[in-house]
Write a protein that holds these residues in place. Structure first.
Motif, PDB file in Angstrom:
ATOM      1  N   UNK A  89      93.355  36.604  49.862  1.00 36.74           N
ATOM      2  CA  UNK A  89      92.279  35.678  50.202  1.00 36.74           C
ATOM      3  C   UNK A  89      90.949  35.997  49.539  1.00 36.74           C
ATOM      4  N   UNK A  90      90.774  37.174  49.002  1.00 35.23           N
ATOM      5  CA  UNK A  90      89.492  37.574  48.434  1.00 35.23           C
ATOM      6  C   UNK A  90      89.052  36.707  47.254  1.00 35.23           C
ATOM      7  N   UNK A  91      89.931  36.383  46.287  1.00 34.67           N
ATOM      8  CA  UNK A  91      89.468  35.567  45.158  1.00 34.67           C
ATOM      9  C   UNK A  91      88.939  34.188  45.568  1.00 34.67           C
ATOM     10  N   UNK A  92      89.316  33.719  46.740  1.00 30.78           N
ATOM     11  CA  UNK A  92      88.845  32.406  47.186  1.00 30.78           C
ATOM     12  C   UNK A  92      87.329  32.373  47.392  1.00 30.78           C
ATOM     13  N   UNK A  93      86.728  33.534  47.616  1.00 32.87           N
ATOM     14  CA  UNK A  93      85.283  33.598  47.842  1.00 32.87           C
ATOM     15  C   UNK A  93      84.492  33.783  46.551  1.00 32.87           C
ATOM     16  N   UNK A  94      85.161  33.943  45.433  1.00 32.46           N
ATOM     17  CA  UNK A  94      84.485  34.170  44.156  1.00 32.46           C
ATOM     18  C   UNK A  94      83.487  33.100  43.776  1.00 32.46           C
ATOM     19  N   UNK A  95      83.869  31.823  43.794  1.00 36.36           N
ATOM     20  CA  UNK A  95      82.891  30.780  43.432  1.00 36.36           C
ATOM     21  C   UNK A  95      81.709  30.713  44.397  1.00 36.36           C
ATOM     22  N   UNK A  96      81.948  30.929  45.669  1.00 36.87           N
ATOM     23  CA  UNK A  96      80.857  30.890  46.652  1.00 36.87           C
ATOM     24  C   UNK A  96      79.873  32.036  46.432  1.00 36.87           C
ATOM     25  N   UNK A  97      80.349  33.150  45.915  1.00 38.70           N
ATOM     26  CA  UNK A  97      79.480  34.301  45.655  1.00 38.70           C
ATOM     27  C   UNK A  97      78.778  34.177  44.304  1.00 38.70           C
ATOM     28  N   UNK A  98      79.119  33.156  43.554  1.00 41.39           N
ATOM     29  CA  UNK A  98      78.483  32.949  42.258  1.00 41.39           C
ATOM     30  C   UNK A  98      79.071  33.803  41.150  1.00 41.39           C
ATOM     31  N   UNK A  99      80.280  34.291  41.325  1.00 37.56           N
ATOM     32  CA  UNK A  99      80.923  35.115  40.307  1.00 37.56           C
ATOM     33  C   UNK A  99      81.713  34.237  39.341  1.00 37.56           C
ATOM     34  N   UNK A 100      81.863  34.718  38.122  1.00 36.44           N
ATOM     35  CA  UNK A 100      82.696  34.008  37.157  1.00 36.44           C
ATOM     36  C   UNK A 100      84.161  34.349  37.438  1.00 36.44           C
ATOM     37  N   UNK A 101      85.052  33.658  36.734  1.00 34.34           N
ATOM     38  CA  UNK A 101      86.478  33.914  36.887  1.00 34.34           C
ATOM     39  C   UNK A 101      86.794  35.382  36.615  1.00 34.34           C
ATOM     40  N   UNK A 102      86.313  35.911  35.471  1.00 32.77           N
ATOM     41  CA  UNK A 102      86.639  37.281  35.081  1.00 32.77           C
ATOM     42  C   UNK A 102      86.013  38.308  36.008  1.00 32.77           C
ATOM     43  N   UNK A 103      84.823  38.054  36.491  1.00 37.02           N
ATOM     44  CA  UNK A 103      84.197  38.985  37.440  1.00 37.02           C
ATOM     45  C   UNK A 103      85.015  39.061  38.727  1.00 37.02           C
ATOM     46  N   UNK A 104      85.430  37.916  39.211  1.00 36.84           N
ATOM     47  CA  UNK A 104      86.249  37.876  40.425  1.00 36.84           C
ATOM     48  C   UNK A 104      87.597  38.546  40.187  1.00 36.84           C
ATOM     49  N   UNK A 105      88.228  38.207  39.078  1.00 33.87           N
ATOM     50  CA  UNK A 105      89.539  38.767  38.752  1.00 33.87           C
ATOM     51  C   UNK A 105      89.486  40.284  38.634  1.00 33.87           C
ATOM     52  N   UNK A 106      88.519  40.801  37.921  1.00 31.41           N
ATOM     53  CA  UNK A 106      88.432  42.255  37.703  1.00 31.41           C
ATOM     54  C   UNK A 106      88.089  42.981  39.000  1.00 31.41           C
ATOM     55  N   UNK A 107      87.128  42.464  39.767  1.00 29.00           N
ATOM     56  CA  UNK A 107      86.749  43.124  41.026  1.00 29.00           C
ATOM     57  C   UNK A 107      87.923  43.151  42.007  1.00 29.00           C
ATOM     58  N   UNK A 108      88.617  42.034  42.136  1.00 28.70           N
ATOM     59  CA  UNK A 108      89.754  41.970  43.063  1.00 28.70           C
ATOM     60  C   UNK A 108      90.920  42.830  42.566  1.00 28.70           C
TER      61      UNK A 108
ATOM     62  N   UNK B 256      95.949  33.427  41.703  1.00 27.43           N
ATOM     63  CA  UNK B 256      95.094  33.030  42.824  1.00 27.43           C
ATOM     64  C   UNK B 256      93.672  32.758  42.349  1.00 27.43           C
ATOM     65  N   UNK B 257      93.140  33.640  41.505  1.00 24.27           N
ATOM     66  CA  UNK B 257      91.782  33.442  40.992  1.00 24.27           C
ATOM     67  C   UNK B 257      91.726  32.205  40.097  1.00 24.27           C
ATOM     68  N   UNK B 258      92.722  32.053  39.238  1.00 30.54           N
ATOM     69  CA  UNK B 258      92.760  30.876  38.369  1.00 30.54           C
ATOM     70  C   UNK B 258      92.857  29.584  39.161  1.00 30.54           C
ATOM     71  N   UNK B 259      93.700  29.577  40.178  1.00 33.14           N
ATOM     72  CA  UNK B 259      93.815  28.387  41.029  1.00 33.14           C
ATOM     73  C   UNK B 259      92.526  28.073  41.752  1.00 33.14           C
ATOM     74  N   UNK B 260      91.843  29.100  42.210  1.00 36.27           N
ATOM     75  CA  UNK B 260      90.568  28.903  42.913  1.00 36.27           C
ATOM     76  C   UNK B 260      89.541  28.259  41.995  1.00 36.27           C
ATOM     77  N   UNK B 261      89.408  28.793  40.784  1.00 35.11           N
ATOM     78  CA  UNK B 261      88.409  28.251  39.856  1.00 35.11           C
ATOM     79  C   UNK B 261      88.840  26.905  39.291  1.00 35.11           C
ATOM     80  N   UNK B 262      90.123  26.649  39.189  1.00 37.26           N
ATOM     81  CA  UNK B 262      90.608  25.335  38.757  1.00 37.26           C
ATOM     82  C   UNK B 262      90.256  24.280  39.798  1.00 37.26           C
ATOM     83  N   UNK B 263      90.501  24.586  41.057  1.00 40.65           N
ATOM     84  CA  UNK B 263      90.162  23.648  42.127  1.00 40.65           C
ATOM     85  C   UNK B 263      88.657  23.451  42.231  1.00 40.65           C
TER      86      UNK B 263
END
Length: 155
Positions: free
Chosen positions: A17-36, A143-150
């Protein structure tokens, strides 16, 4: 900095569930992917290689409880090892296979619990840990890709 750390820490427990919060936190796809991914890798490493310790700790706790109960005069029945539940666990383990276990247990059960269970069943195979890491990477990417795609579809 704190955002990345919080994503890594949260993904070490609730990886799905963590990557789902990436866009809300203002992170890019790669920032979210690498951190998670980093959080998942650290958690999987700690719990996979520490699984023997955690299982031994559980056995010691149980034996202490039994010992205290015996000292108090309580009769503790001996647990049967070959029960219907154990038979079902073995049946499902054989039915679903190793690859599915490597992928599904850490993802759906949480990384700590899923990795310990997977290590208990399959630690004697050399490819177990690398495959857990591979599947965590693939899952995080999906999961991260799907989140940012949506997110891009909605906005």
């Amino acid at each position: 900095m704190w955002t990345y750390l919080s994503f890594a820490l949260f993904s070490s427990w609730k990886f799905m569930f963590t990557p789902l919060a990436g866009p809300a936190a203002g992170l890019t796809f790669w920032e979210t992917f690498i951190a998670c991914s980093i959080g998942g890798y650290i958690s999987a490493t700690l719990f996979y290689f520490g699984s023997s310790y955690f299982m031994n700790l559980s056995v010691e706790r149980h034996s202490k409880r039994v010992k205290k109960a015996k000292q108090k005069g309580k009769v503790i029945p001996v647990k049967r090892k070959f029960t219907k539940t154990n038979r079902n666990v073995i049946k499902y383990k054989q039915k679903i296979g190793r690859i599915f276990t490597y992928w599904a247990f850490p993802l759906f059960l949480s990384i700590p619990v899923g990795t310990i269970i997977t290590a208990k069943f399959y630690k004697h195979y050399k490819q177990t840990f690398p495959l857990i890491i591979l599947f965590l990477t693939i899952d995080c990417f999906i999961i991260t890709g799907g989140t940012y795609f949506i997110k891009d579809l909605v906005l």
